[in-house]
Design a protein around this motif. Structure first.
Motif, PDB file in Angstrom:
ATOM      1  N   LYS A 296      -3.339  11.265   1.115  1.00 25.86           N
ATOM      2  CA  LYS A 296      -2.420  10.152   1.322  1.00 25.86           C
ATOM      3  C   LYS A 296      -3.047   9.157   2.289  1.00 25.86           C
ATOM      4  O   LYS A 296      -3.932   9.503   3.074  1.00 25.86           O
ATOM      5  CB  LYS A 296      -1.075  10.633   1.870  1.00 25.86           C
ATOM      6  CG  LYS A 296      -1.125  11.181   3.288  1.00 25.86           C
ATOM      7  CD  LYS A 296       0.260  11.545   3.788  1.00 25.86           C
ATOM      8  CE  LYS A 296       0.216  12.061   5.224  1.00 25.86           C
ATOM      9  NZ  LYS A 296       1.564  12.389   5.733  1.00 25.86           N
ATOM     10  N   VAL A 297      -2.580   7.922   2.230  1.00 24.30           N
ATOM     11  CA  VAL A 297      -3.059   6.870   3.120  1.00 24.30           C
ATOM     12  C   VAL A 297      -2.309   6.968   4.451  1.00 24.30           C
ATOM     13  O   VAL A 297      -1.077   7.030   4.466  1.00 24.30           O
ATOM     14  CB  VAL A 297      -2.862   5.480   2.489  1.00 24.30           C
ATOM     15  CG1 VAL A 297      -3.234   4.383   3.471  1.00 24.30           C
ATOM     16  CG2 VAL A 297      -3.690   5.352   1.223  1.00 24.30           C
ATOM     17  N   ILE A 298      -3.059   6.977   5.547  1.00 20.74           N
ATOM     18  CA  ILE A 298      -2.438   7.009   6.876  1.00 20.74           C
ATOM     19  C   ILE A 298      -2.718   5.733   7.663  1.00 20.74           C
ATOM     20  O   ILE A 298      -2.098   5.504   8.700  1.00 20.74           O
ATOM     21  CB  ILE A 298      -2.918   8.234   7.683  1.00 20.74           C
ATOM     22  CG1 ILE A 298      -4.432   8.212   7.846  1.00 20.74           C
ATOM     23  CG2 ILE A 298      -2.449   9.525   7.038  1.00 20.74           C
ATOM     24  CD1 ILE A 298      -4.957   9.322   8.759  1.00 20.74           C
ATOM     25  N   ASP A 299      -3.644   4.909   7.199  1.00 22.06           N
ATOM     26  CA  ASP A 299      -3.952   3.636   7.856  1.00 22.06           C
ATOM     27  C   ASP A 299      -4.066   2.573   6.771  1.00 22.06           C
ATOM     28  O   ASP A 299      -5.066   2.490   6.069  1.00 22.06           O
ATOM     29  CB  ASP A 299      -5.259   3.740   8.654  1.00 22.06           C
ATOM     30  CG  ASP A 299      -5.453   2.559   9.589  1.00 22.06           C
ATOM     31  OD1 ASP A 299      -5.308   1.409   9.126  1.00 22.06           O
ATOM     32  OD2 ASP A 299      -5.761   2.769  10.778  1.00 22.06           O
TER      33      ASP A 299
ATOM     34  N   VAL B 144       0.857  -1.179   0.000  1.00 20.85           N
ATOM     35  CA  VAL B 144       0.000   0.000   0.000  1.00 20.85           C
ATOM     36  C   VAL B 144       0.897   1.234   0.000  1.00 20.85           C
ATOM     37  O   VAL B 144       1.753   1.382   0.878  1.00 20.85           O
ATOM     38  CB  VAL B 144      -0.937   0.037   1.225  1.00 20.85           C
ATOM     39  CG1 VAL B 144      -1.784   1.304   1.208  1.00 20.85           C
ATOM     40  CG2 VAL B 144      -1.820  -1.196   1.261  1.00 20.85           C
ATOM     41  N   SER B 145       0.715   2.112  -0.963  1.00 25.80           N
ATOM     42  CA  SER B 145       1.533   3.320  -1.065  1.00 25.80           C
ATOM     43  C   SER B 145       1.088   4.343  -0.020  1.00 25.80           C
ATOM     44  O   SER B 145      -0.108   4.597   0.153  1.00 25.80           O
ATOM     45  CB  SER B 145       1.428   3.915  -2.462  1.00 25.80           C
ATOM     46  OG  SER B 145       2.140   5.132  -2.527  1.00 25.80           O
ATOM     47  N   LEU B 146       2.064   4.935   0.659  1.00 31.38           N
ATOM     48  CA  LEU B 146       1.809   5.990   1.635  1.00 31.38           C
ATOM     49  C   LEU B 146       2.216   7.355   1.096  1.00 31.38           C
ATOM     50  O   LEU B 146       2.240   8.337   1.847  1.00 31.38           O
ATOM     51  CB  LEU B 146       2.571   5.704   2.943  1.00 31.38           C
ATOM     52  CG  LEU B 146       2.323   4.332   3.589  1.00 31.38           C
ATOM     53  CD1 LEU B 146       3.193   4.182   4.827  1.00 31.38           C
ATOM     54  CD2 LEU B 146       0.861   4.152   3.942  1.00 31.38           C
ATOM     55  N   ARG B 147       2.493   7.434  -0.180  1.00 29.89           N
ATOM     56  CA  ARG B 147       2.933   8.685  -0.790  1.00 29.89           C
ATOM     57  C   ARG B 147       1.752   9.644  -0.976  1.00 29.89           C
ATOM     58  O   ARG B 147       0.602   9.217  -1.078  1.00 29.89           O
ATOM     59  CB  ARG B 147       3.609   8.419  -2.135  1.00 29.89           C
ATOM     60  CG  ARG B 147       4.852   7.534  -2.044  1.00 29.89           C
ATOM     61  CD  ARG B 147       5.454   7.284  -3.423  1.00 29.89           C
ATOM     62  NE  ARG B 147       6.675   6.484  -3.336  1.00 29.89           N
ATOM     63  CZ  ARG B 147       6.694   5.163  -3.435  1.00 29.89           C
ATOM     64  NH1 ARG B 147       5.563   4.503  -3.629  1.00 29.89           N
ATOM     65  NH2 ARG B 147       7.841   4.504  -3.350  1.00 29.89           N
ATOM     66  N   VAL B 148       2.077  10.928  -1.060  1.00 33.12           N
ATOM     67  CA  VAL B 148       1.057  11.946  -1.308  1.00 33.12           C
ATOM     68  C   VAL B 148       0.632  11.872  -2.767  1.00 33.12           C
ATOM     69  O   VAL B 148       1.474  11.781  -3.668  1.00 33.12           O
ATOM     70  CB  VAL B 148       1.597  13.353  -0.971  1.00 33.12           C
ATOM     71  CG1 VAL B 148       0.552  14.420  -1.289  1.00 33.12           C
ATOM     72  CG2 VAL B 148       1.976  13.425   0.502  1.00 33.12           C
ATOM     73  N   ARG B 149      -0.678  11.929  -3.002  1.00 31.92           N
ATOM     74  CA  ARG B 149      -1.203  11.798  -4.358  1.00 31.92           C
ATOM     75  C   ARG B 149      -2.145  12.953  -4.679  1.00 31.92           C
ATOM     76  O   ARG B 149      -2.694  13.592  -3.788  1.00 31.92           O
ATOM     77  CB  ARG B 149      -1.970  10.479  -4.516  1.00 31.92           C
ATOM     78  CG  ARG B 149      -1.156   9.247  -4.191  1.00 31.92           C
ATOM     79  CD  ARG B 149      -1.944   8.013  -4.503  1.00 31.92           C
ATOM     80  NE  ARG B 149      -1.233   6.814  -4.119  1.00 31.92           N
ATOM     81  CZ  ARG B 149      -1.633   5.586  -4.401  1.00 31.92           C
ATOM     82  NH1 ARG B 149      -2.755   5.407  -5.079  1.00 31.92           N
ATOM     83  NH2 ARG B 149      -0.934   4.545  -4.015  1.00 31.92           N
ATOM     84  N   ASN B 150      -2.331  13.162  -5.980  1.00 29.54           N
ATOM     85  CA  ASN B 150      -3.285  14.155  -6.477  1.00 29.54           C
ATOM     86  C   ASN B 150      -4.406  13.447  -7.222  1.00 29.54           C
ATOM     87  O   ASN B 150      -4.161  12.474  -7.937  1.00 29.54           O
ATOM     88  CB  ASN B 150      -2.621  15.146  -7.443  1.00 29.54           C
ATOM     89  CG  ASN B 150      -1.699  16.115  -6.712  1.00 29.54           C
ATOM     90  OD1 ASN B 150      -1.912  16.429  -5.550  1.00 29.54           O
ATOM     91  ND2 ASN B 150      -0.677  16.576  -7.396  1.00 29.54           N
ATOM     92  N   PHE B 151      -5.604  13.963  -7.044  1.00 30.52           N
ATOM     93  CA  PHE B 151      -6.730  13.485  -7.832  1.00 30.52           C
ATOM     94  C   PHE B 151      -7.431  14.690  -8.442  1.00 30.52           C
ATOM     95  O   PHE B 151      -7.921  15.560  -7.733  1.00 30.52           O
ATOM     96  CB  PHE B 151      -7.712  12.686  -6.968  1.00 30.52           C
ATOM     97  CG  PHE B 151      -9.044  12.472  -7.639  1.00 30.52           C
ATOM     98  CD1 PHE B 151      -9.146  11.643  -8.741  1.00 30.52           C
ATOM     99  CD2 PHE B 151     -10.181  13.118  -7.183  1.00 30.52           C
ATOM    100  CE1 PHE B 151     -10.365  11.454  -9.366  1.00 30.52           C
ATOM    101  CE2 PHE B 151     -11.399  12.941  -7.800  1.00 30.52           C
ATOM    102  CZ  PHE B 151     -11.492  12.098  -8.896  1.00 30.52           C
ATOM    103  N   ASN B 152      -7.446  14.752  -9.765  1.00 36.40           N
ATOM    104  CA  ASN B 152      -8.130  15.826 -10.481  1.00 36.40           C
ATOM    105  C   ASN B 152      -9.519  15.343 -10.888  1.00 36.40           C
ATOM    106  O   ASN B 152      -9.643  14.404 -11.686  1.00 36.40           O
ATOM    107  CB  ASN B 152      -7.342  16.251 -11.724  1.00 36.40           C
ATOM    108  CG  ASN B 152      -6.045  16.944 -11.368  1.00 36.40           C
ATOM    109  OD1 ASN B 152      -6.026  17.863 -10.575  1.00 36.40           O
ATOM    110  ND2 ASN B 152      -4.946  16.488 -11.952  1.00 36.40           N
ATOM    111  N   SER B 153     -10.523  15.967 -10.331  1.00 37.78           N
ATOM    112  CA  SER B 153     -11.885  15.555 -10.653  1.00 37.78           C
ATOM    113  C   SER B 153     -12.269  16.026 -12.054  1.00 37.78           C
ATOM    114  O   SER B 153     -11.670  16.939 -12.619  1.00 37.78           O
ATOM    115  CB  SER B 153     -12.869  16.118  -9.627  1.00 37.78           C
ATOM    116  OG  SER B 153     -12.993  17.522  -9.789  1.00 37.78           O
TER     117      SER B 153
END
Length: 280
Positions: A120-123, A89-98
């Motif tokens: 980002k995923v924290i859990d 599971v990636s914990l990196r910061v991601r962007n989502f463009n709607s």
């Protein structure tokens, strides 16, 4: 589900143990002890199945026959429980463009709106087990939150006391981030930032709404001008009365206020009429 730390040791220690078992198996095989050699080889294979590599800003979710044992966040080579499945599971910061969504604002005007969500995923446990696909979940919930927030405010208004989508982008973005965070807590995702990237009237009403905005702007400007003209005329009459230099009856006060109002409110420059007195 809640993330917990899985058992593991340094992977290089595991490699040393595996090599030692294989050497022991070779030695016992040379000594013609077949069964112990087979046992040592099996043990080495079991330890080898527990080796895993964890990349930086990544978590390996350890699953043992359908049971969640924990997550490994420490990067590098690790040796964990053998015969387990490690899901990354990636914990990196991601962007989502709607996408550009067409919704109605609080006044019923169709608008186009889009945003960018930084998360980002924290859990890792929640992201893996509480939702099917957390990336798809983020996408769907983001669009739902954008639609909900967009329907709570008007696109634009000339009342300074009202919150609008165009004039209060920071407030709207903050509310969007807060609402989206509530929706994504179940997936173990943290919303770092949410910003509007596109906001406009729909093409079918853009021209009409532009005329409406222009009319509203003219009315708002006229209102300010009238308020200022009344204040200036009142101040002029009061100042003349307090100085006592010129005594004005009610009729002349009305004429003076009328002339001041016309001079201030008129769109074009007024042409003064000078009274030079009668020649006869």
């Amino acid at each position: 589900m809640k993330e917990k730390k899985a058992w593991f040791i340094d992977g290089f220690i595991g490699i040393v143990l595996i090599v030692a078992l294989l050497l022991g198996a070779a030695f016992t095989f040379i000594q013609e002890f077949i069964v112990p050699a087979i046992v040592l080889v099996v043990l080495a294979a079991l330890l080898g199945s527990g080796l895993t590599i964890v990349q930086p800003n990544q978590a390996n979710v350890v699953i043992f026959f359908g049971r969640y044992l924990g997550s490994i966040r420490k990067s590098g080579l690790a040796l964990t429980v053998p015969l387990t499945i490690r899901q990354k599971v990636s914990l990196r910061v991601r962007n989502f463009n709607s996408k550009k969504l067409k919704v109605n604002d609080v006044e019923g005007n169709p608008i186009e709106i889009a945003s960018v969500i930084v998360f980002k995923v924290i859990d890792s446990a929640k992201a893996t087990f509480d939702v099917d696909d957390y990336e798809e979940f983020v996408e769907i919930q983001s669009e739902a939150a954008i639609r909900h927030v967009a329907t709570k405010y008007p696109y634009d208004t000339f009342d300074d006391h009202n919150i609008t989508l165009r004039g209060n982008a920071d407030v709207v973005s903050k509310e969007l981030a807060d609402e989206l965070q509530e929706r994504l807590n179940v997936a173990g995702v943290e919303v770092i930032e949410a910003r509007l990237t596109h906001l406009a009237y729909s093409t079918e009403i853009a021209s009409a709404m532009l005329q409406r905005q222009q009319a509203a702007a003219v009315l708002s400007a006229r209102k300010k001008i009238v308020e200022g003209a009344v204040s200036m005329a009142q101040m002029a009459v009061e100042q003349l009365a307090s100085n006592g230099t010129i005594e004005l009856d009610e009729e002349r006060k009305v004429n003076m206020v009328n002339n001041l109002m016309v001079a201030i409110i008129s769109d074009r420059g007024t042409q003064p009429v000078i009274n030079t007195g009668s020649l006869y």
